[in-house]
Write a protein that holds these residues in place. Structure first.
Motif, PDB file in Angstrom:
ATOM      1  N   ALA A 167       0.832  -1.206   0.000  1.00  0.00           N
ATOM      2  CA  ALA A 167       0.000   0.000   0.000  1.00  0.00           C
ATOM      3  C   ALA A 167       0.862   1.250   0.000  1.00  0.00           C
ATOM      4  O   ALA A 167       0.586   2.219  -0.712  1.00  0.00           O
ATOM      5  N   ARG A 174       1.229   4.188  -2.851  1.00  0.00           N
ATOM      6  CA  ARG A 174       0.852   5.555  -2.507  1.00  0.00           C
ATOM      7  C   ARG A 174       2.036   6.504  -2.600  1.00  0.00           C
ATOM      8  O   ARG A 174       1.969   7.621  -2.119  1.00  0.00           O
ATOM      9  N   SER A 206      -2.049  -1.121 -11.039  1.00  0.00           N
ATOM     10  CA  SER A 206      -1.276  -0.223 -10.180  1.00  0.00           C
ATOM     11  C   SER A 206       0.211  -0.545 -10.245  1.00  0.00           C
ATOM     12  O   SER A 206       1.002   0.128  -9.608  1.00  0.00           O
ATOM     13  N   ARG A 237       5.295   3.271  -7.206  1.00  0.00           N
ATOM     14  CA  ARG A 237       5.388   4.604  -6.597  1.00  0.00           C
ATOM     15  C   ARG A 237       5.420   5.689  -7.662  1.00  0.00           C
ATOM     16  O   ARG A 237       5.048   6.828  -7.387  1.00  0.00           O
ATOM     17  N   ALA A 245       1.905   6.472  -8.668  1.00  0.00           N
ATOM     18  CA  ALA A 245       1.021   6.866  -7.564  1.00  0.00           C
ATOM     19  C   ALA A 245       0.211   8.107  -7.887  1.00  0.00           C
ATOM     20  O   ALA A 245      -0.857   8.306  -7.319  1.00  0.00           O
ATOM     21  N   GLY A 274      -4.875   5.268  -7.999  1.00  0.00           N
ATOM     22  CA  GLY A 274      -5.107   5.105  -6.560  1.00  0.00           C
ATOM     23  C   GLY A 274      -5.631   3.706  -6.320  1.00  0.00           C
ATOM     24  O   GLY A 274      -6.564   3.276  -6.994  1.00  0.00           O
ATOM     25  N   HIS A 331      -3.940  -0.719   4.936  1.00  0.00           N
ATOM     26  CA  HIS A 331      -3.643   0.315   3.960  1.00  0.00           C
ATOM     27  C   HIS A 331      -3.155   1.585   4.664  1.00  0.00           C
ATOM     28  O   HIS A 331      -2.509   2.426   4.055  1.00  0.00           O
ATOM     29  N   GLY A 348      -0.746  10.589   0.945  1.00  0.00           N
ATOM     30  CA  GLY A 348      -0.422  10.406  -0.465  1.00  0.00           C
ATOM     31  C   GLY A 348       0.042  11.705  -1.106  1.00  0.00           C
ATOM     32  O   GLY A 348       0.982  11.717  -1.905  1.00  0.00           O
ATOM     33  N   SER A 380       3.584  12.515  -0.185  1.00  0.00           N
ATOM     34  CA  SER A 380       4.556  11.747  -0.956  1.00  0.00           C
ATOM     35  C   SER A 380       4.788  12.353  -2.321  1.00  0.00           C
ATOM     36  O   SER A 380       5.885  12.293  -2.857  1.00  0.00           O
ATOM     37  N   SER A 386      -8.200   8.511   1.114  1.00  0.00           N
ATOM     38  CA  SER A 386      -6.750   8.688   1.144  1.00  0.00           C
ATOM     39  C   SER A 386      -6.134   8.512  -0.238  1.00  0.00           C
ATOM     40  O   SER A 386      -5.074   9.055  -0.502  1.00  0.00           O
ATOM     41  N   VAL A 387      -6.777   7.749  -1.119  1.00  0.00           N
ATOM     42  CA  VAL A 387      -6.220   7.651  -2.466  1.00  0.00           C
ATOM     43  C   VAL A 387      -6.858   8.678  -3.404  1.00  0.00           C
ATOM     44  O   VAL A 387      -6.369   8.896  -4.509  1.00  0.00           O
TER      45      VAL A 387
END
Lengths: 396, 677
Positions: A251, A255, B50, B78, B81, B85, B94, B107, B110, B154-155
């Motif tokens: 995860a 992210r 993803s 990554r 990202a 999501g 998660h 997120g 990042s 969050s995504v």
């Protein structure tokens, strides 16, 4: 669904305000000139560093005295502040565990002093335990024997000091989660900080898993208590923890954890040189400071090394594209809280109270401890956060 | 936006690819649903989007996957990202940070967004997902639905162009699932987000989808089309589609609304064959024995099954027998009222005429007696209802499959029936300062199936835990088979009550199925081989040396169920048993549980799955905020509540149908009846 929520929202600040009002009436006329602490929310939350400075300041005072009255005063101040400003977050509950640990330390210290005797010569014999005869090579060790009041009092003072330190650390932990402190790390260390935070959540999860699986043993008709039960769930718990870690790593990767920006090779090399060179200089400087003849080159080398490391960290931070979301601000209240801790640690020093007999009441001969005025006043300054820090919100 | 070109994935150590020949293009702004039975590689396809497959999971990916023009072979997860999501099945694994607000911001941090942008988006997302009240709360303290919304939020905050969701609503109660789906719908419509989602609970999502991709079998090429097209051929489909297929509607309806508009003719047809809804109560629809089919065309035997069956499933409070309808056989009309009559008299015991008349309910002739007896004690209130419950238990326990012949002997001693399998009175359970349960009462009779429903955090699991003694009551009384569970030694308790927890793997320790079974027999003090025999029955085709962790969700559930059943507990509790099960696994579970109920096991299930409750439960108990807010026969309770009503009920209201199986049986029986006539 909506109306009850609204009502609750309206009621919550109400209760907080009324409670604050009650407290202020109790405090008398001060309520008029002392601005009331606001209700805590994210933007006015006290910087975690301020709490830690406050707690460590009080701890420093505690570590330099064995006066039971002063130590009790420190514990009282810390407990009052925690009671007044603790949130309902799960980590706040750890305070109870710290207090329990402190009591256990005190108990163990006393038990050792009673059972094994102490090196303090004493004349007041409280009781005499049967002594276990030991062979000659165990000279200097005895089990049982005479228990003197002096020895017990000495152990009590000593244990109390350690217990007070633990309570101070526990207070910092309850008032500001260590994870929040880690968020204030420089950018280059941020990723490491996140890893540390994740590791911090590992232990509570593990404990929850152990509880759940021990409960499940009951469903299988096996005893859910005892050591065997604990051992048998060990493997499934570790397997579960590993699986969760892998899922979390996936995860985090998805992210954007660990994204880097391209930086010129020159910057990368400079970063490496600064960091390594700085660390070496810090080591050499520290050595110089501690040896007798190095006091000339020690301090400047230490300063230069620190500066180089900081520069290296700053440059290293340029590789990470990270930004901070609502970092804790260091405001007036944070200054007040940190300053109260610092004052509690430093004021007694300035007042020349150290070295005075009051901080270390004599054990041989036994005397009644006296509360030293200046250090006590300094410790009382540690109460400032109970008025300056924002009031935690009641959970809705 | 998402493009799969002839993609196949082989994990390390496996010979055959998990998915093969996937060619798929998802244009921007579409909501695409990925469906298929368990184990066909849905998660693998999602992971490939993803980039987690193969960068994180290992294995070999052949072909090419591009997302927003980026090849996943060249970009690590990554680096994707900012466009993709991903939300996995378990929201808890998660979360990186510890409070809701930080989690929403993580997120974006990042990706290095500016602080003011982050702040604005967090506020927007809090509003969009209805999380504003929870912003400072620790994520671990949230309920399942809230956690799922936080995970989606969050995504969402980095504004990805593609959202990938693996079973986003499986763990949620119907209302929370609606919330999450409404949010997804808004994202697709307002922001043009592309959503790719896998979900087992098709009844919740299929009508939201623009297109459906069906993976029919492991390694088979996917079938893509509009939801109606794919549902027509899909092995997994929601009840409304089964009803549509049964009725031969084309195009297939996907929503209750569509189906209702076409259901006029079907309702009329059903009204002709069974004016008052299903002729048989739901839970006893098709247990072993099936006496309805016993008498070949003999109206007497057919009608006579009703007293015992109605008595077995419907307590007297359900006192709304259908009015006599001219044109239906007289026996059927009599059967309706005589059910309550029999149950009521059983409960009161002393009512002289009741018992004999119920006993004599052998044909149309006894119908008046039954009706007369029923008229008296029809509304004796809750107490009689409970005692009728006792009677019911005995009746079913004594004669699980026997049919009418066995009904008479049990009707008499109803009042002196055995203790209920479980009884709970005024139960209060505290967790810290929170009262998780407040004054809850529940009685479960042997042979009865009770569904516990209510939103996440309503206290369902706590009630089950109290029944197995995992939590101690703060007040009130819990008795299971006459013992207080929290004071009973685990060794004895397993013979009284068994719980299959939400995560069945918690029950499994050994590293092979055979070892697990041997241990279960030892724990339960059962004869060696008991558990293995159960496994063979519930789970044919699973080898002795399979590792429990390698089994699918459904297989693991069956194994845990066998382990629990090895001790033959009269009371069986299941916590959220259908989570992660596909329709086939669910159907097998339903068959197994029906068999157990017919054998006299009392069953309590805590579930969000209204379709499951409709198929299995005699009684539904709804909990809210730790209190019991409804308790009654399944059809009454679910009919009264739109959020707990299964799809078939909604389509065919005001008639009282719960499941497709009932409708099919009624239509089939009507066909037979007409043929007989």
């Amino acid at each position: 669904m909506k109306p009850p929520k609204d009502r609750r929202d309206r009621r919550t600040p109400g209760t907080a305000v009324s409670r604050a009002a009650v407290r202020d009436t109790g405090a008398g006329p001060r309520a008029r000139w002392f601005p009331r602490a606001p209700e805590a929310h994210r933007s006015n939350a006290l910087h975690a560093g301020a709490w830690w400075l406050w707690a460590l300041g009080l701890g420093a005072t505690a570590s330099r005295t064995t006066n039971p009255l002063l130590l009790a005063l420190v514990v009282g101040v810390v407990c009052y502040v925690v009671a007044a400003r603790r949130t309902r977050a799960p980590w706040s509950r750890s305070y109870g565990a710290f207090v329990g640990l402190a009591l256990a330390v005190l108990g163990v210290r006393l038990a050792f002093a009673v059972l094994l005797g102490s090196g303090v010569p004493g004349t007041h014999t409280l009781l005499t335990l049967p002594e276990v005869p030991l062979p000659g090579w165990a000279q200097g060790v005895r089990i049982g024997g005479r228990v003197t009041a002096e020895g017990v009092v000495f152990a009590l003072y000593d244990g109390l000091r350690l217990a007070t330190l633990l309570i101070c650390v526990g207070a910092a932990n309850a008032l500001a989660h260590p994870a929040r402190l880690l968020k204030s790390l420089p950018g280059a260390l941020y990723e490491a900080g996140v890893a540390a935070v994740v590791a911090l959540t590992f232990a509570p999860n593990l404990i929850a898993d152990v509880r759940r699986l021990r409960a499940a043993r009951r469903l299988r008709g096996r005893p859910d208590r005892g050591l065997r039960g604990l051992l048998q769930v060990g493997l499934p718990v570790l397997e579960g923890a590993l699986e969760r870690s892998v899922a979390l790593a996936a995860a985090m990767d998805a992210r954007g954890y660990g994204r880097t920006l391209p930086v010129p090779a020159a910057v990368r090399r400079t970063t490496a040189v600064l960091t390594l060179g700085g660390l070496a200089a810090v080591c050499a400087g520290t050595y110089g400071l501690l040896t007798a003849d190095g006091s000339g080159y020690g301090p400047p080398l230490l300063l230069a090394g620190t500066a180089a490391v900081l520069a290296g960290l700053w440059l290293g931070g340029r590789r990470s594209p990270r930004t901070r979301y609502r970092p804790d601000a260091w405001g007036v209240r944070a200054w007040l809280v940190a300053a109260s801790g610092a004052a509690a640690a430093v004021l007694p020093l300035l007042a020349g109270a150290y070295g005075s007999a009051a901080l270390h009441p004599s054990v041989v001969p036994l005397t009644a401890p006296v509360l030293p005025l200046w250090p006590a006043a300094a410790v009382l300054l540690g109460l400032v956060p109970a008025f300056a820090a924002p009031i935690p919100r009641e959970p809705s | 936006m998402i493009r799969f070109e002839d993609v196949s994935v082989t994990y390390d150590g496996q010979d055959a690819p998990v998915v093969r020949g996937v060619d798929l293009t998802v244009p921007e702004g579409e909501l695409v649903l990925l469906v298929g039975p368990s184990g066909v590689g849905k998660s693998t396809v999602l992971g490939a989007v993803s980039g987690l497959v193969p960068h994180f999971t290992g294995g070999t990916l052949r072909g090419r996957v591009t997302v927003a023009g980026r090849d996943t072979r060249l970009h690590k997860p990554r680096e994707l990202a900012d466009v993709v999501g991903t939300v996995g099945q378990d929201p808890l694994s998660h979360f990186v940070t510890d409070t809701v607000e930080d989690e929403l911001a993580y997120g974006m941090e990042s990706l290095g967004l500016a602080p003011d942008v982050m702040r604005r988006r967090v506020e927007e997302t809090l509003d969009l997902l209805g999380l504003a009240d929870l912003r400072d709360r620790p994520v671990a303290a949230l309920s399942g639905g809230q956690q799922q919304r936080v995970a989606i939020g969050s995504v969402l905050t980095p504004h990805p162009r593609v959202l990938v969701l693996d079973e986003p609503t499986s763990a949620l109660d119907p209302a929370a699932a609606e919330e999450v789906l409404a949010v997804l719908q808004r994202l697709v419509h307002d922001l043009g987000t592309t959503v790719l989602m896998a979900e087992h609970r098709l009844e919740r999502v299929v009508h939201h989808a623009d297109r459906v991709v069906l993976l029919p079998a492991p390694g088979a090429a996917p079938v893509t089309g509009t939801p109606a097209e794919v549902m027509a051929v899909s092995p997994v489909h929601p009840p409304v589609v089964s009803l549509g297929r049964l009725a031969g509607w084309s195009p297939l309806p996907l929503t209750v609304r569509d189906a209702r508009r076409r259901a006029g003719a079907l309702r009329e047809r059903l009204a002709r064959v069974a004016p008052d809804g299903p002729p048989e109560p739901p839970a006893h629809g098709t247990p072993g024995g099936a006496p309805a089919e016993a008498g070949p065309g003999a109206p007497g035997s057919r009608v006579a099954t009703h007293p015992s069956r109605t008595a077995a499933a419907v307590p007297p409070t359900h006192g709304t027998p259908a009015g006599p309808v001219p044109g239906t056989p007289g026996g059927r009309t009599a059967a309706g009222p005589s059910g309550p009559g029999a149950a009521g008299s059983g409960g009161l015991g002393a009512t002289g005429p009741g018992a004999p008349s119920a006993t004599g309910a052998d044909g149309p002739a006894s119908a008046p007696g039954g009706t007369a007896a029923g008229a008296g004690p029809r509304r004796p209130g809750l107490l009689a209802g409970l005692r009728a419950g006792l009677f019911r238990g005995r009746a079913t326990a004594a004669s699980p499959t026997a049919g009418p012949a066995a009904a008479p002997p049990t009707a008499g001693p109803g009042a002196a029936g055995p203790a209920p399998a479980a009884s709970v009175e005024g139960l209060v359970v505290r967790r810290g300062r929170v009262e998780a349960l407040r004054g809850v009462a529940l009685d479960v009779a042997a042979g009865e199936t009770v569904a516990l429903m209510g939103r996440n955090g309503a206290g369902k699991s706590t009630l089950l835990s109290a029944l197995v003694g995992l939590v101690e009551p703060a007040a009130g009384r819990v008795r299971v088979g006459g013992a207080a569970p929290h004071r009973t030694a685990p060794r004895d308790l397993v013979r009284l009550v068994g719980l299959v927890p939400q995560e069945p793997r918690d029950l499994l320790y050994a590293d092979t199925v055979a070892a697990e079974c041997a241990a279960a027999d030892r724990d339960a003090g059962a004869a060696p081989g008991t558990c293995r025999a159960l496994v063979t029955r519930l789970l044919p085709g699973v080898g002795d040396d399979a590792h429990p962790r390698d089994l699918s969700e459904g297989q693991r559930l069956a194994l845990a169920l066998s382990v629990v059943l090895a001790a033959r507990p009269p009371l069986l509790l299941l916590d959220e048993p259908t989570r992660g099960l596909d329709y086939a696994a669910k159907a097998r579970l339903v068959a197994v549980l029906r068999g157990l109920a017919a054998d006299g096991h009392a069953i309590v299930l805590a579930t969000h799955d209204v379709e499951l409750a409709a198929e299995l439960a005699h009684r539904v108990v709804i909990l809210a905020d730790g209190e019991r807010v409804a308790d009654g026969p399944a059809d009454d309770v679910v009919l009264a509540s739109p959020s707990f009503a299964p799809q078939v009920t909604k389509v065919l209201a005001p008639q009282r149908w719960l499941t497709v199986a009932q409708v099919r049986a009624a239509l089939g029986a009507a066909g037979d009846g007409e043929a007989d006539a």
